[in-house]
Design a protein around this motif. Sequence first.
Motif, PDB file in Angstrom:
ATOM      1  N   LEU A 152       1.325   5.942  13.166  1.00  0.00           N
ATOM      2  CA  LEU A 152       1.960   5.722  11.944  1.00  0.00           C
ATOM      3  C   LEU A 152       1.328   4.447  11.440  1.00  0.00           C
ATOM      4  N   GLN A 153       0.923   3.500  12.280  1.00  0.00           N
ATOM      5  CA  GLN A 153       0.233   2.376  11.457  1.00  0.00           C
ATOM      6  C   GLN A 153      -1.099   2.748  11.007  1.00  0.00           C
ATOM      7  N   ALA A 154      -1.884   3.623  11.383  1.00  0.00           N
ATOM      8  CA  ALA A 154      -3.200   4.110  11.180  1.00  0.00           C
ATOM      9  C   ALA A 154      -2.764   4.927   9.933  1.00  0.00           C
ATOM     10  N   ILE A 155      -1.817   5.713   9.811  1.00  0.00           N
ATOM     11  CA  ILE A 155      -1.359   6.562   8.595  1.00  0.00           C
ATOM     12  C   ILE A 155      -0.848   5.468   7.441  1.00  0.00           C
ATOM     13  N   PHE A 156      -0.475   4.548   7.697  1.00  0.00           N
ATOM     14  CA  PHE A 156       0.328   3.687   6.653  1.00  0.00           C
ATOM     15  C   PHE A 156      -0.732   2.965   6.215  1.00  0.00           C
ATOM     16  N   LEU A 157      -1.845   2.445   7.035  1.00  0.00           N
ATOM     17  CA  LEU A 157      -2.891   1.696   6.708  1.00  0.00           C
ATOM     18  C   LEU A 157      -3.802   2.440   5.657  1.00  0.00           C
ATOM     19  N   LEU A 158      -4.197   3.964   5.745  1.00  0.00           N
ATOM     20  CA  LEU A 158      -4.755   4.361   4.766  1.00  0.00           C
ATOM     21  C   LEU A 158      -4.042   5.072   3.450  1.00  0.00           C
ATOM     22  N   GLY A 159      -2.681   4.936   3.921  1.00  0.00           N
ATOM     23  CA  GLY A 159      -1.721   5.267   2.745  1.00  0.00           C
ATOM     24  C   GLY A 159      -1.499   4.049   1.800  1.00  0.00           C
ATOM     25  N   PHE A 160      -1.608   2.974   2.420  1.00  0.00           N
ATOM     26  CA  PHE A 160      -1.861   1.907   1.664  1.00  0.00           C
ATOM     27  C   PHE A 160      -3.134   1.754   0.780  1.00  0.00           C
ATOM     28  N   THR A 161      -4.175   2.436   1.453  1.00  0.00           N
ATOM     29  CA  THR A 161      -5.441   2.258   0.826  1.00  0.00           C
ATOM     30  C   THR A 161      -5.691   3.297  -0.340  1.00  0.00           C
ATOM     31  N   VAL A 162      -5.170   4.516  -0.197  1.00  0.00           N
ATOM     32  CA  VAL A 162      -5.222   5.483  -1.159  1.00  0.00           C
ATOM     33  C   VAL A 162      -4.138   5.720  -1.920  1.00  0.00           C
ATOM     34  N   GLY A 163      -2.888   5.080  -1.719  1.00  0.00           N
ATOM     35  CA  GLY A 163      -1.723   5.427  -2.420  1.00  0.00           C
ATOM     36  C   GLY A 163      -1.335   4.468  -3.596  1.00  0.00           C
ATOM     37  N   ASP A 164      -0.418   4.459  -4.154  1.00  0.00           N
ATOM     38  CA  ASP A 164      -0.246   3.565  -5.286  1.00  0.00           C
ATOM     39  C   ASP A 164      -0.161   2.394  -4.765  1.00  0.00           C
ATOM     40  N   GLU A 165      -0.483   1.393  -5.763  1.00  0.00           N
ATOM     41  CA  GLU A 165      -0.517  -0.195  -5.528  1.00  0.00           C
ATOM     42  C   GLU A 165       0.768  -0.797  -5.126  1.00  0.00           C
ATOM     43  N   SER A 166       1.608  -0.230  -5.873  1.00  0.00           N
ATOM     44  CA  SER A 166       3.038  -0.791  -5.588  1.00  0.00           C
ATOM     45  C   SER A 166       3.530  -0.622  -4.300  1.00  0.00           C
ATOM     46  N   LEU A 167       2.987   0.303  -3.489  1.00  0.00           N
ATOM     47  CA  LEU A 167       3.629   0.516  -2.028  1.00  0.00           C
ATOM     48  C   LEU A 167       3.207  -0.734  -1.288  1.00  0.00           C
ATOM     49  N   ILE A 168       2.372  -1.420  -1.482  1.00  0.00           N
ATOM     50  CA  ILE A 168       1.935  -2.671  -0.530  1.00  0.00           C
ATOM     51  C   ILE A 168       3.280  -3.450  -0.722  1.00  0.00           C
ATOM     52  N   HIS A 169       3.470  -3.772  -1.797  1.00  0.00           N
ATOM     53  CA  HIS A 169       4.443  -5.004  -2.086  1.00  0.00           C
ATOM     54  C   HIS A 169       5.719  -4.226  -1.758  1.00  0.00           C
ATOM     55  N   ALA A 170       5.940  -3.089  -1.907  1.00  0.00           N
ATOM     56  CA  ALA A 170       7.300  -2.449  -1.624  1.00  0.00           C
ATOM     57  C   ALA A 170       7.546  -2.339  -0.129  1.00  0.00           C
ATOM     58  N   ALA A 171       6.477  -2.454   0.631  1.00  0.00           N
ATOM     59  CA  ALA A 171       6.614  -2.425   2.066  1.00  0.00           C
ATOM     60  C   ALA A 171       7.097  -3.794   2.676  1.00  0.00           C
TER      61      ALA A 171
END
Length: 331
Positions: A152-171
Motif C-alpha cells: 500500500l505504501q508503494a502504491i500510495f508513493l506512486l499515487g502521490f507522484t502521478v496523481g493530483d497535487e492536492s492528494l498530498i495535502h489531503a493525506a
Amino acid sequence: MADTTPLPRARIACKACNARRVKCDAAIERPCWHCRMRGTPCELIESRRGRYTTNFSNLTYTIEVDAAPEHGSTHPSKVQYPIPPSIAQTLSHTPQTEAPVSLPVALILPPLPVAEKLIRAFFELIHPAFPVIDRHEFSHLYTQGQASPLLLQAIFLLGFTVGDESLIHAAGYSDRAALYDADYETCRDTIVAALLLLGFYWSGPEDQKDTCYWIGCATNAAQALGMHRSISQSGTPQSVRCLRKRIWWSVYTRDRHTAAAFGQPCRIRDEDCDIEPPTQEDLEFDNDYDHSLIPKQEDFHVLYFMEMSKLASVRESHVYGPQFLPLGPVS
C-alpha cells in the motif's frame, strides 16, 4: 632534440586551448605556445574552477532557472513539462534530517477517499506497464482491511507522484517514508513487487537509494525466489505462475530501461533465464476484481506490456547477439 618538458597547467586558459582540451601556458606568456604555432588569436577565458554553487548543473539548478521570473515579470517562465510544486520545493531546499516514524505511525493509512484516489491513479497510470499486482486478490484484501501495508505504501508513493497535487495535502503526510526497512511484510512476491515500485521515486541527487538501488534489490530478491526460471511443469497454481511471470518481466524490462537511462550494465543475464515470455493469459487471470476500486484493463494495456517485454529482449539481441535472447525452457 625536441624539448619533452610538459607544459605547466595554467589556471587561466585561452579559448582555443580550452576548446581543443590541451594544456595552455597563457598564464606565463601570451600568446600561448599553441596559438603562436598555429597563428591563432590567443583570447583568455576566466576559469570557473571552485566558483560553482553547490546546486549548479543539477536538477535543483534547472528548477531555479526554469521557474524563476524573467525581466521583472511576476510569472515564472513556462516549461513544456513543469515539475510539480511539491517536488520542486523539496529539491530546491536542503532536506532536513528528521527522526524516522515509528511503525504504528507508518501503518496509519490516508483517509479512505484519498486512499482510493491514490489507488486508482496507480492502477490507471503505473500498473498497465508494470502489472506486478494480482488485482483480484488486492481488491479483496483491501476491502477486508488486510492488504499489505508495504505494498500500500508503494502504491500510495506512486499515487502521490502521478496523481493530483492536492492528494498530498489531503493525506496529511510530511514525508514518503516506506515500510521496507521494518521487515513487516512476509509475502516474498509482494516484497519483490514493492521493491520494483519503490524505484520509481527518487527524492533528489543526494538520495543514495535511487532507481538503480531499488531495481538491484528487486532483481536480487526475484532471482532468489527463482522467478527467472520456468515453473510451467512444476504444478504451481496458475495464479501464482502468471503473477510471478508478470513480476519478473516487469523487473526485466525496468532493468533494461534503467541500464539504458543511466549508462550502466544490465543486472540480469539472459543466459541465466529460461522463463517463458508473458502471454495474454498472464495479464487476464485476475480480471475478476473490484472495478469500483481499480480501473478496467483495456486491450492495449495487455498488448503494451507484452510488446515492451519483447522489445527489451530485442534490444539485448541487437547489442549482444541472438544467442542472448530468452529462448524458453531449457531442455
